[in-house]
Design a protein around this motif. Structure first.
Motif, PDB file in Angstrom:
ATOM      1  N   GLU A   1     -15.853  -0.438   4.386  1.00 55.34           N
ATOM      2  CA  GLU A   1     -15.312  -1.527   3.170  1.00 55.34           C
ATOM      3  C   GLU A   1     -14.391  -2.638   3.623  1.00 55.34           C
ATOM      4  OE1 GLU A   1     -14.765   0.453  -0.527  1.00 55.34           O
ATOM      5  OE2 GLU A   1     -16.142   2.158   0.141  1.00 55.34           O
TER       6      GLU A   1
ATOM      7  N   HIS B   1       0.846  -1.206  -0.070  1.00 54.74           N
ATOM      8  CA  HIS B   1       0.019  -0.115  -0.004  1.00 54.74           C
ATOM      9  C   HIS B   1       0.874   1.238   0.045  1.00 54.74           C
ATOM     10  CE1 HIS B   1       0.857  -0.633   4.304  1.00 54.74           C
ATOM     11  NE2 HIS B   1       0.335   0.520   4.493  1.00 54.74           N
TER      12      HIS B   1
ATOM     13  N   THR C   1     -13.368  -6.371   2.284  1.00 52.73           N
ATOM     14  CA  THR C   1     -12.303  -6.601   1.786  1.00 52.73           C
ATOM     15  C   THR C   1     -11.236  -7.737   2.158  1.00 52.73           C
ATOM     16  OG1 THR C   1     -11.817  -4.288   0.812  1.00 52.73           O
ATOM     17  CG2 THR C   1     -10.065  -5.569   0.927  1.00 52.73           C
TER      18      THR C   1
ATOM     19  N   TRP D   1     -10.774   3.414   4.917  1.00 51.59           N
ATOM     20  CA  TRP D   1     -12.247   3.150   4.398  1.00 51.59           C
ATOM     21  C   TRP D   1     -12.980   2.036   5.172  1.00 51.59           C
ATOM     22  CZ3 TRP D   1     -14.185   5.761   0.120  1.00 51.59           C
ATOM     23  CH2 TRP D   1     -13.200   6.594  -0.556  1.00 51.59           C
TER      24      TRP D   1
ATOM     25  N   ARG E   1     -11.190  -1.547  -1.004  1.00 49.20           N
ATOM     26  CA  ARG E   1     -10.486  -0.799  -0.238  1.00 49.20           C
ATOM     27  C   ARG E   1     -10.648  -0.994   1.371  1.00 49.20           C
ATOM     28  NH1 ARG E   1     -13.415   4.493  -2.949  1.00 49.20           N
ATOM     29  NH2 ARG E   1     -15.200   3.433  -2.378  1.00 49.20           N
TER      30      ARG E   1
ATOM     31  N   ASP F   1      -6.972   7.946   5.881  1.00 48.45           N
ATOM     32  CA  ASP F   1      -7.134   7.789   4.353  1.00 48.45           C
ATOM     33  C   ASP F   1      -7.769   6.211   4.302  1.00 48.45           C
ATOM     34  OD1 ASP F   1      -4.773   6.511   5.090  1.00 48.45           O
ATOM     35  OD2 ASP F   1      -3.745   6.862   3.300  1.00 48.45           O
TER      36      ASP F   1
ATOM     37  N   HIS G   1     -18.533   9.036   4.126  1.00 40.97           N
ATOM     38  CA  HIS G   1     -18.941   8.044   3.009  1.00 40.97           C
ATOM     39  C   HIS G   1     -20.372   7.793   3.215  1.00 40.97           C
ATOM     40  CE1 HIS G   1     -14.391   6.767   3.467  1.00 40.97           C
ATOM     41  NE2 HIS G   1     -14.281   7.805   2.948  1.00 40.97           N
TER      42      HIS G   1
ATOM     43  N   ASN H   1      -3.817   2.725  -7.367  1.00 38.35           N
ATOM     44  CA  ASN H   1      -3.967   3.956  -6.491  1.00 38.35           C
ATOM     45  C   ASN H   1      -2.840   4.353  -5.749  1.00 38.35           C
ATOM     46  OD1 ASN H   1      -6.840   4.004  -7.372  1.00 38.35           O
ATOM     47  ND2 ASN H   1      -7.576   2.643  -5.684  1.00 38.35           N
TER      48      ASN H   1
ATOM     49  N   THR I   1      -6.321   1.813   3.228  1.00 36.34           N
ATOM     50  CA  THR I   1      -6.295   2.781   2.243  1.00 36.34           C
ATOM     51  C   THR I   1      -6.845   2.122   1.031  1.00 36.34           C
ATOM     52  OG1 THR I   1      -4.417   1.725   1.175  1.00 36.34           O
ATOM     53  CG2 THR I   1      -3.861   3.050   2.968  1.00 36.34           C
ATOM     54  N   ASP I   2      -6.717   2.795   0.064  1.00 36.90           N
ATOM     55  CA  ASP I   2      -7.886   2.550  -1.239  1.00 36.90           C
ATOM     56  C   ASP I   2      -6.685   1.937  -2.240  1.00 36.90           C
ATOM     57  OD1 ASP I   2      -5.981   4.507  -2.148  1.00 36.90           O
ATOM     58  OD2 ASP I   2      -7.495   5.770  -3.125  1.00 36.90           O
TER      59      ASP I   2
END
Length: 314
Positions: A225, A96, A229, A222, A186, A220, A308, A118, A189-190
């Motif tokens: 989500e 990442h 993931t 998420w 994500r 940063d 979000h 990303n 991070t993304d």
């Protein structure tokens, strides 16, 4: 400093490593590489308690993450050479974007650096952010394993981004084996990716999983989500897999499943409070007994979740 303060609390997670050419220091951190699967190694370093992976093949080696500066990257390369002078690092994978996993890339000038799309898009801005944070506070932080000199070396590093990026998955061919990189969404991070060695039971998950501290919910992340993931990555992990986290000791699938469930609980509480019409101030202030981590530790997760999610219009 969202991604500078990585706690150095050593946990009791299950370790699967067998000693190779390494000695173990305080808190389980190693000096050199330890073999955790067939020709798959991990080295754990004091500064920011970060893990570095190494996969050996007939046609060269892959290094997974490279630490926090050009100096630290060269130290990794020295440790690789201690395993065998003939080892040629031809590939680097960044799990990442964060500095403690990417700033050492510049030391591997003969290697191709791989990362998610990303990471290529955000690395320059992320590097600027962390350097500004260290300039504002360059003092040593023993609790996070770094000295003033370490901080100065981070600030002086010329950041090297990825040479090759990918969207969903990519493969590195080492002749007699391959290494796969998979993006499942994500989370921390993304641009978090899993690095898998398919002919073994080894998988590197970067900071999607941490063993020596709580999962790092930074500015940063998420949080809504992240659990999904991890679920996707768990689908490609055998029951007996050795999972290498970004920080701390190697763990098993049960550990990852428990941490995934904790992250899912954080998301559920955030979602309930946001969609229930409560205020951000209340969410940051009022403890919910379901939360698996201290409320103060979840400030960024709560703020990010608030951004979000948009409550339905009455």
């Amino acid at each position: 400093m969202d991604h500078i303060e990585v706690p150095l609390v050593s946990g009791d997670g299950p370790g699967s490593a067998t000693a190779a050419t390494a000695s173990t220091g305080a808190g389980g951190r190693t000096h050199g590489f330890v073999e955790v699967a067939d020709r798959v190694f991990v080295a754990r370093y004091r500064q920011w308690d970060v893990n570095v992976g190494l996969v050996l093949g007939r046609d060269g080696a892959v290094v997974i993450d490279t630490r926090a500066s050009d100096v630290q990257g060269r130290q990794v390369l020295d440790d690789v050479r201690r395993l065998g002078r003939d080892i040629e690092v031809r590939h680097v994978v960044s799990t990442h974007v964060h500095f403690d996993h990417t700033f050492g890339n510049v030391a591997f000038d003969a290697a191709t650096v791989h990362a998610h799309d990303n990471v290529g898009r955000t690395l320059e801005e992320a590097a600027r952010h962390v350097k500004e944070a260290l300039r504002a506070d360059p003092a040593a932080a023993p609790e996070f394993g770094y000295t003033e000199r370490d901080a100065a070396e981070v600030m002086a590093t010329q950041v090297r981004g990825p040479d090759r990026t990918f969207g969903s998955n990519a493969t590195i061919d080492l002749g007699d084996r391959c290494v796969t990189m998979t993006y499942a969404g994500r989370g921390h991070t993304d641009g978090d990716v899993a690095v898998v060695v398919p002919d073994t039971d080894a998988i590197f998950l970067g900071d999607l999983v941490e063993e020596s501290a709580h999962p790092s919910f930074g500015g940063d992340c998420w949080p809504l989500e992240w659990a999904d993931t991890l679920t996707s990555h768990l689908l490609q992990a055998d029951e007996g897999a050795v999972v290498v986290p970004g920080h701390g000791r190697p763990v098993d699938v049960d550990f990852v499943t428990r941490q995934r469930d904790d992250v899912a609980t954080v998301a559920a509480v955030i979602r309930e409070r946001r969609l229930g019409g409560g205020s951000l101030e209340e969410a940051l202030r009022d403890l919910d007994p379901r939360l698996p981590y201290p409320l103060a530790y979840l400030e960024s997760a709560i703020r990010r979740g608030w951004e979000h999610l948009v409550p339905p219009t009455p």
